[in-house]
Design an enzyme around this catalytic site. Structure first.
Site, PDB file in Angstrom:
ATOM      1  N   ASP A  78     -72.871  14.306  60.817  1.00 40.18           N
ATOM      2  CA  ASP A  78     -71.942  12.686  61.469  1.00 40.18           C
ATOM      3  C   ASP A  78     -72.270  13.099  62.748  1.00 40.18           C
ATOM      4  O   ASP A  78     -73.343  13.848  63.180  1.00 40.18           O
ATOM      5  CB  ASP A  78     -70.470  13.080  62.051  1.00 40.18           C
ATOM      6  CG  ASP A  78     -69.999  11.358  62.644  1.00 40.18           C
ATOM      7  OD1 ASP A  78     -70.811  10.910  63.046  1.00 40.18           O
ATOM      8  OD2 ASP A  78     -68.828  11.709  62.768  1.00 40.18           O
ATOM      9  N   ASP A  97     -66.477  18.623  60.868  1.00 46.09           N
ATOM     10  CA  ASP A  97     -65.435  19.117  61.571  1.00 46.09           C
ATOM     11  C   ASP A  97     -63.876  18.849  61.676  1.00 46.09           C
ATOM     12  O   ASP A  97     -62.763  19.361  61.835  1.00 46.09           O
ATOM     13  CB  ASP A  97     -65.562  19.625  63.040  1.00 46.09           C
ATOM     14  CG  ASP A  97     -65.897  18.221  63.800  1.00 46.09           C
ATOM     15  OD1 ASP A  97     -66.074  17.209  62.772  1.00 46.09           O
ATOM     16  OD2 ASP A  97     -66.462  17.794  65.182  1.00 46.09           O
ATOM     17  N   ASP A 127     -88.098  53.689  46.282  1.00 47.18           N
ATOM     18  CA  ASP A 127     -86.273  53.254  47.132  1.00 47.18           C
ATOM     19  C   ASP A 127     -86.143  53.282  48.359  1.00 47.18           C
ATOM     20  O   ASP A 127     -86.147  52.514  49.748  1.00 47.18           O
ATOM     21  CB  ASP A 127     -85.646  53.620  46.351  1.00 47.18           C
ATOM     22  CG  ASP A 127     -85.651  53.085  44.988  1.00 47.18           C
ATOM     23  OD1 ASP A 127     -86.222  51.295  45.387  1.00 47.18           O
ATOM     24  OD2 ASP A 127     -85.118  53.102  44.232  1.00 47.18           O
ATOM     25  N   ASP A 169     -63.741  16.102  56.092  1.00 45.95           N
ATOM     26  CA  ASP A 169     -64.912  17.192  55.798  1.00 45.95           C
ATOM     27  C   ASP A 169     -64.497  17.926  54.639  1.00 45.95           C
ATOM     28  O   ASP A 169     -65.773  18.441  54.229  1.00 45.95           O
ATOM     29  CB  ASP A 169     -65.506  17.259  56.365  1.00 45.95           C
ATOM     30  CG  ASP A 169     -65.816  16.152  58.238  1.00 45.95           C
ATOM     31  OD1 ASP A 169     -66.367  15.180  56.968  1.00 45.95           O
ATOM     32  OD2 ASP A 169     -65.506  16.398  58.782  1.00 45.95           O
ATOM     33  N   GLU A 181     -83.474  49.317  41.077  1.00 46.72           N
ATOM     34  CA  GLU A 181     -82.176  49.418  41.143  1.00 46.72           C
ATOM     35  C   GLU A 181     -81.527  49.159  42.414  1.00 46.72           C
ATOM     36  O   GLU A 181     -80.555  48.805  42.770  1.00 46.72           O
ATOM     37  CB  GLU A 181     -81.232  50.616  40.163  1.00 46.72           C
ATOM     38  CG  GLU A 181     -82.134  51.914  40.981  1.00 46.72           C
ATOM     39  CD  GLU A 181     -84.003  52.278  41.290  1.00 46.72           C
ATOM     40  OE1 GLU A 181     -84.247  53.205  41.075  1.00 46.72           O
ATOM     41  OE2 GLU A 181     -84.097  51.673  40.077  1.00 46.72           O
ATOM     42  N   ASN A 219     -97.549  51.100  37.452  1.00 46.86           N
ATOM     43  CA  ASN A 219     -97.179  52.829  37.207  1.00 46.86           C
ATOM     44  C   ASN A 219     -96.468  52.236  35.775  1.00 46.86           C
ATOM     45  O   ASN A 219     -96.510  53.209  35.097  1.00 46.86           O
ATOM     46  CB  ASN A 219     -95.815  52.592  38.408  1.00 46.86           C
ATOM     47  CG  ASN A 219     -97.102  53.152  39.270  1.00 46.86           C
ATOM     48  OD1 ASN A 219     -97.686  53.691  39.219  1.00 46.86           O
ATOM     49  ND2 ASN A 219     -96.621  53.142  40.685  1.00 46.86           N
TER      50      ASN A 219
END
Length: 848
Positions: free
Chosen positions: A332, A596, A693, A600, A290, A664
């Site tokens: 490029d 750039d 955790d 583009d 979780e 487990n």
């Protein structure tokens, strides 16, 4: 005072400017800083719908919407209802700690990432207190006067106050592909804002020229804001998001099967329904990682911070995984493979002789054009010995990527001249004559002359020169405007030839990318001869060449097949760049694109990871997922490795959590068949999961083995499932062995059994981290010190818990000292067994 409710901007494009200024309580000199600051809270940030953030308390409450959290809170309430207040408080506390831990870690990581994003946020210029200031676009308010220039994103809906050769691309809103000229005209009869030539709109971009604009609408009140829900469709899920979703479905299926099994078994043995329900819920929580959203968020944010130290700023966190998974990188050549320090080396007439006239015409064109200046323009304008003051600009045809040229119409008092500069093949095609220096009369451009001039162009290209064609045309003194149709019957003047040497660092970076299995493909508007020359200078093999003309002849399936084999795409138009990227994606590649320029943006959107540079135009920076602070492939290579490192740490959590948790929970489900009592109390299962955790929180800080970084990594559900099914049962075998020891040697009752298995379970699933975190021997791969300290602290805490007063409330009892000796032996045997199975698994399922 002006308020957002004032209906003054309903048809702002129709109002006379003086009336509009009065309605907006503004002036052509802009606002004061004080007035702008007071308007910002009234109108809100200049952001469209979907970009506003929830309040902090709402973000925290959202964490409780997790279905498992809701089930746990329901179970806690049922416990209180039945009188089990201890379980109520313990379950509630564990849920609160887990949710708070998730929220705090994710919030802190998100704040750090947001600071990085803001460091490269798009900014604009506004006129305040009588001077132009650069501010974030989000801080612009109605009444501001904004300055716009080529390459800028339009930050608002507004009226043009002043304009000079001002062209705007409105394709996002109108679908019109060609730029539209805007001017400060009065249009009282125009009913449609999209057709108004005196108006700019948020979401459009400036192609050429400059303008001052009165900000009339911002944020959600703009045209774009009103249609954002339909126009700005949600982006398709990234490879990382799809992988996370598939992993969630895998865990959900395993959880449902185990929970149903446990409920059926407990119902068969007629055990108390509430206890059985809580046990089943705890099993579901125990199997589910979780904290995965938190681990993912923190790991990606840590990765973004590390990438920032390597001069890569991440705007969208999920793109870090895509960068690590990238196996094809398109760019490029200018600035990445070359120095981008371009010099005008030669200016030649059609006979191949040095020509001052060619330099003069090129200088006039670059000097008077108002579009975004290219590096070639900068190189031309370094020749300040040319005097352009004798000419006056009349008009301009701005550059576009279909024509690949720009024209300016000039007048010097005695003649009017159209000067054209652009792609040599196009300039030559539009020319009908040529003139050498000193010749009064231009000569017809016959077939022999064309072949000779074209041969000169190819010879320059083979030597690595980038070449522009220069031409002119005299027009009548009454010729008022320049239009595309004027670019015909030109007199060819010659070539401007530029050198852009390869970067010294590019060769090493390309070798590194190749070694890490990232293929570099060049997509450029330059011709193939120049590009091949650069490749030869860098020692790169050319696997194939496709030109824009070739691409035009190929349908999508054919292009996909050819794009796989080719690594040079030359003389391509912007739409063809996009086709190449989509073709590579259809072949299953994860594609990165570095751009750039104004053209583009579509390719940056289409690529799996769009990359731009800090010096790029606003349009490109806004479209990119990442910004390079240095235009250097070495910086990008470091970013690729960091992306793989980040994904590697996420996979550690997933593989450790699923394998140990599955083992487990499988043990618990199996034990419930043979034991007369629950193998572990629901509260103990939740505590076990929470402590586990906590032990894994430092994973985002852990180092990743070098061999893991050697090639792109992708989500592989089959690999995760197989790992869980192979390693998980090893844990179950030792769990069952622990059951046997507890029942046979210690004759354990319910409380001692719970205690012994809780300690053994915590020790095995936490310490196995050091086995599973690496494919190598655990003694050869050194973990992060924080991971070591946190893991050992959690195991020690679990072992000491039964001796603490709170242990009794949790159902634990103090185990005998001999238990810990048996536990040590079992633990060592377990770790050795997992190491053996791990090595077998990677030989069998992951040969790479």
């Amino acid at each position: 005072m002006l308020t957002p409710d004032d209906n003054t901007d309903s048809a702002f494009w129709q109002c006379p400017i003086p009336v509009l200024l009065e309605q907006l309580a503004a002036s052509p000199q802009g606002l004061t800083s004080t007035e702008a600051a007071s308007r910002l809270p009234q109108f809100g940030p200049n952001l469209i719908h979907g970009e506003r953030k929830k309040a902090l308390v709402l973000q925290f409450i959202t964490k409780f919407k997790n279905p498992l959290v809701i089930i746990l809170l329901t179970a806690s309430a049922l416990s209180a209802f039945t009188g089990d207040t201890t379980s109520f408080f313990i379950i509630g506390t564990i849920v609160l700690i887990s949710v708070t831990l998730d929220f705090v870690q994710e919030y802190q990581a998100g704040q750090a990432a947001e600071r990085l994003r803001q460091s490269v946020a798009v900014r604009g210029q506004v006129l305040r207190d009588g001077k132009f200031l650069e501010i974030p676009l989000a801080e612009m308010v109605p009444g501001d006067v904004a300055l716009l220039a080529a390459g800028d994103l339009v930050p608002c809906d507004g009226r043009v106050l002043e304009a000079k050769d001002f062209f705007v691309n409105q394709a996002l809103l109108t679908g019109e592909a060609f730029p539209v000229e805007k001017s400060p005209a009065e249009l009282p009869e125009e009913t449609q804002v999209l057709a108004a030539g005196n108006t700019v709109l948020l979401g459009t971009s400036v192609v050429s020229g400059t303008a001052q604009v009165l900000v009339c609408r911002t944020g959600q009140r703009t045209e774009l804001g009103e249609i954002a829900d339909t126009l700005l469709a949600k982006a398709p899920p990234t490879a990382f998001e799809e992988g996370t979703h598939r992993f969630g479905l895998l865990i959900m299926r395993m959880t449902v099967l185990l929970v149903l099994f446990v409920l059926l078994v407990n119902a068969f043995f007629h055990r108390p329904w509430l206890e059985s329900f809580l046990f089943a819920v705890a099993l579901a929580v125990g199997l589910t990682p979780e904290l995965l959203p938190m681990v993912v968020s923190v790991t990606l944010s840590r990765g973004a911070l590390r990438m920032a130290t390597k001069k890569v700023i991440v705007k969208r966190l999920a793109s870090i995984h895509n960068l690590g998974s990238m196996d094809v990188f398109c760019t490029d050549k200018t600035g990445t493979l070359t120095e981008a320090r371009i010099h005008l080396e030669r200016h030649l007439n059609p006979l191949g002789q040095d020509s001052l006239r060619v330099l003069e015409l090129a200088y006039y064109n670059s000097y008077y054009e108002t579009g975004l200046k290219s590096t070639l323009d900068d190189a031309i304008l370094e020749h300040t010995e040319i005097d352009a003051s004798g000419w006056k600009k009349i008009d301009e045809v701005p550059f576009d990527f279909e024509r690949r040229r720009i024209s300016v119409l000039l007048d010097n008092g005695t003649e009017r001249l159209l000067v054209v500069k652009g792609a040599p093949e196009d300039i030559l095609r539009l020319s009908v004559s040529f003139a050498a220096d000193g010749e009064a009369q231009a000569q017809p451009l016959g077939e022999a002359a064309r072949l000779a001039i074209n041969g000169q162009f190819e010879a320059l290209s083979r030597e690595g020169f980038r070449v522009l064609g220069i031409a002119s045309r005299k027009v009548g003194k009454d010729h008022p405007h320049a239009v595309v149709g004027d670019e015909s019957e030109l007199v060819f003047a010659g070539f401007a030839a530029f050198l852009d040497p390869p970067k010294a660092s590019a060769k090493l970076a390309l070798a590194g990318l190749a070694a890490d299995r990232v293929e570099v493909k060049i997509i450029t508007g330059d011709n193939e001869l120049v590009t091949q020359h650069i490749f030869e200078e860098l020692g790169l093999p050319v696997t194939g060449v496709l030109t824009g003309a070739d691409i035009q002849q190929l349908d999508d399936p054919a292009l996909a097949a050819r794009a796989e084999q080719v690594n040079l795409f030359c003389r391509v138009a912007p739409a063809q760049k996009n086709r190449v990227i989509l073709a590579l994606k259809r072949r299953g590649h994860v594609v990165g694109y570095l751009g750039d320029g104004i053209n583009d943006a579509p390719s940056l959107h289409s690529a799996d990871v769009g990359i731009s540079v800090d010096s790029a135009v606003d349009v490109a920076k806004a479209a990119a997922d990442m910004i390079l602070l240095e235009q250097d492939l070495g910086v990008l290579h470091a970013g690729v490795l960091e992306g793989r490192r980040t994904f590697g740490n996420i996979m550690k959590y997933i593989m450790m959590g699923t394998s140990s948790n599955f083992g487990n929970m499988f043990s618990m489900a199996g034990a419930s068949l043979v034991l007369p009592f629950l193998p572990m109390l629901p509260v103990q299962i939740l505590l076990n999961n929470l402590l586990y955790d906590v032990s894994e929180l430092p994973i985002p800080l852990d180092r990743v083995d070098d061999d893991y970084l050697s090639h792109p990594r992708h989500w592989d559900m089959n690999f995760i499932r197989n790992f869980m099914l192979v390693i998980g049962p090893v844990s179950s075998v030792f769990d069952f062995l622990t059951f046997y020891v507890m029942l046979t040697f210690f004759h354990a009752g319910e409380a001692l059994f719970h205690t012994g298995w809780f300690i053994e379970s915590m020790a095995t699933q936490v310490l196995v981290i050091f086995i599973i975190r690496t494919r190598q021997s655990p003694f050869k791969s050194r973990p992060n010190p924080w991971l070591i300290a946190c893991s050992l602290t959690v195991v020690a805490g679990a072992a000491l818990l039964p001796f603490a007063p709170i242990g009794r409330h949790l159902g634990f009892v103090a185990p005998p000292a001999f238990f810990f000796l048996m536990l040590t032996a079992l633990l060592l045997a377990y770790l050795v067994a997992v190491e053996g199975m791990k090595r077998w698994f990677f030989r069998r399922f992951a040969a790479e």
